[in-house]
Design a protein around this motif. Sequence first.
Motif, PDB file in Angstrom:
ATOM      1  N   SER A   1       0.898  -1.035   0.036  1.00  0.00           N
ATOM      2  CA  SER A   1      -0.002   0.080   0.111  1.00  0.00           C
ATOM      3  C   SER A   1       0.936   1.292  -0.055  1.00  0.00           C
ATOM      4  O   SER A   1       1.728   1.490   0.935  1.00  0.00           O
ATOM      5  CB  SER A   1      -0.909   0.073   1.270  1.00  0.00           C
ATOM      6  OG  SER A   1      -1.721   1.177   1.166  1.00  0.00           O
TER       7      SER A   1
ATOM      8  N   THR B   1      -7.513  -2.852  -3.926  1.00  0.00           N
ATOM      9  CA  THR B   1      -8.383  -1.770  -3.361  1.00  0.00           C
ATOM     10  C   THR B   1      -8.121  -0.447  -3.801  1.00  0.00           C
ATOM     11  O   THR B   1      -7.167   0.173  -3.294  1.00  0.00           O
ATOM     12  CB  THR B   1      -8.592  -1.945  -1.906  1.00  0.00           C
ATOM     13  OG1 THR B   1      -8.681  -3.099  -1.495  1.00  0.00           O
ATOM     14  CG2 THR B   1      -9.763  -1.018  -1.245  1.00  0.00           C
TER      15      THR B   1
ATOM     16  N   SER C   1      -9.263   2.649  -3.530  1.00  0.00           N
ATOM     17  CA  SER C   1      -9.459   3.551  -2.763  1.00  0.00           C
ATOM     18  C   SER C   1      -8.381   3.967  -1.460  1.00  0.00           C
ATOM     19  O   SER C   1      -8.292   4.767  -1.052  1.00  0.00           O
ATOM     20  CB  SER C   1     -10.800   3.607  -1.911  1.00  0.00           C
ATOM     21  OG  SER C   1     -10.692   2.212  -1.308  1.00  0.00           O
ATOM     22  N   THR C   2      -7.527   2.713  -1.539  1.00  0.00           N
ATOM     23  CA  THR C   2      -6.494   2.702  -0.420  1.00  0.00           C
ATOM     24  C   THR C   2      -5.320   2.443  -1.032  1.00  0.00           C
ATOM     25  O   THR C   2      -4.352   2.540  -0.364  1.00  0.00           O
ATOM     26  CB  THR C   2      -6.725   1.639   0.627  1.00  0.00           C
ATOM     27  OG1 THR C   2      -6.832   0.352  -0.008  1.00  0.00           O
ATOM     28  CG2 THR C   2      -8.038   1.943   1.413  1.00  0.00           C
TER      29      THR C   2
ATOM     30  N   THR D   1      -4.255  -0.413  -2.422  1.00  0.00           N
ATOM     31  CA  THR D   1      -3.697  -1.571  -1.779  1.00  0.00           C
ATOM     32  C   THR D   1      -3.761  -2.791  -2.696  1.00  0.00           C
ATOM     33  O   THR D   1      -4.670  -2.959  -3.393  1.00  0.00           O
ATOM     34  CB  THR D   1      -4.313  -2.095  -0.494  1.00  0.00           C
ATOM     35  OG1 THR D   1      -4.211  -0.776   0.427  1.00  0.00           O
ATOM     36  CG2 THR D   1      -3.918  -3.343   0.237  1.00  0.00           C
TER      37      THR D   1
END
Length: 366
Positions: A26, A333, A335-336, A338
């Motif tokens: 991330s 993901t 939005s993060t 990751t």
Amino acid sequence: MAGLVPLLDSYVHNGSVPGAVGLIASGGRTEVAAVGSVALDGDAMARDSIFRLASVTKPLTAAAVMMLVEDRQIALDDPVGRWLPELAAPNVVRTPASAVDDVVPASRPITVLDLLSSRAGYGFASDFTLPAAQRLFAVQKDGREPASFPPPDAWMAELARVPLLYQPGEAWLYDTCSTLQGVLISRVCGQSLPTFLAERVFEPLGMTDTGFEVPAAKRSRFTSYYRTSPGGGLELADGPDGQWSTLPAFPLGNGGLAGTADDWLAFGRMLLAEGVAAGGRRLLTADSVRLMTSDHTTGRQRGGSVDIGAIDPWNVPGRYGWVGGTGTSAHITPSTGTVAILLTQVAADSPVAPQWMRDFWQYAAG
């Protein structure tokens, strides 16, 4: 959960898995855990251990199809019968529960988009007892056993004798469309699927350990693959010198690749970067990545792998990825920022993910 190493190590100690590699990246931070061994009583697991990826192959195959779309060699609304003539005029069972000889003609051609969205009418439904599903089992065999498949042309001829379970575009069905994508790629570009993926995906991304076979020089890093025995123990299903030691007659786009966590991370980061590899080379347009990572199904059809709602702690709307039947998973993901990858070597035969996989997902979400 104190950390990724103790989390995964607990499942080695209780005998659930011989070993595992977990990787969560991330931003600029990457956490990696390599625990246990590559085989029961084998050498220690390492970050660069090689696993059978199973269905985690599917996103790479879909990306290759999108490259052909961008090359203007095919279009999303093209009927696939031009390249897959075996499927140019399919029959469909009158109802999903109908006998395999109670058929009607397809209402329209199967398109490239139908294959990419798993809505061609071929594939496994949740009810395996349906006559057409039973008939498909004789052709669409276990992708974790590549040696059980004949060469692609022979397989296509067999598949053409199986009726569709639903009309094209009507329902999401599992697995077969990804196998068909692999055949489509080869026939459109005039290259084998391994050659196309090596040139267009693996080489530009630096995925040096990913392929449909594991050469002898790398087999010391290749994990053994197990299934749970009726008594609850682990029994060997395939070893390093087994089915991945030679190139199969049918390189399977639905689950035939072997590779490492870092190789899949390179692919995942390319998707996060909207099609741009780490070195700056663009493999896909941002529009193609958005098409690949968006939900294309209706509520009634839904069954794919883009999170729509926060059902479990690890579900984040927009999170996407896949799970493999050899005990693998890879999710992104946006939005993060990751990428979370878990590679184990124990078959997952239930639609419910094993506990170690769910714990990994929850840890990655936190």
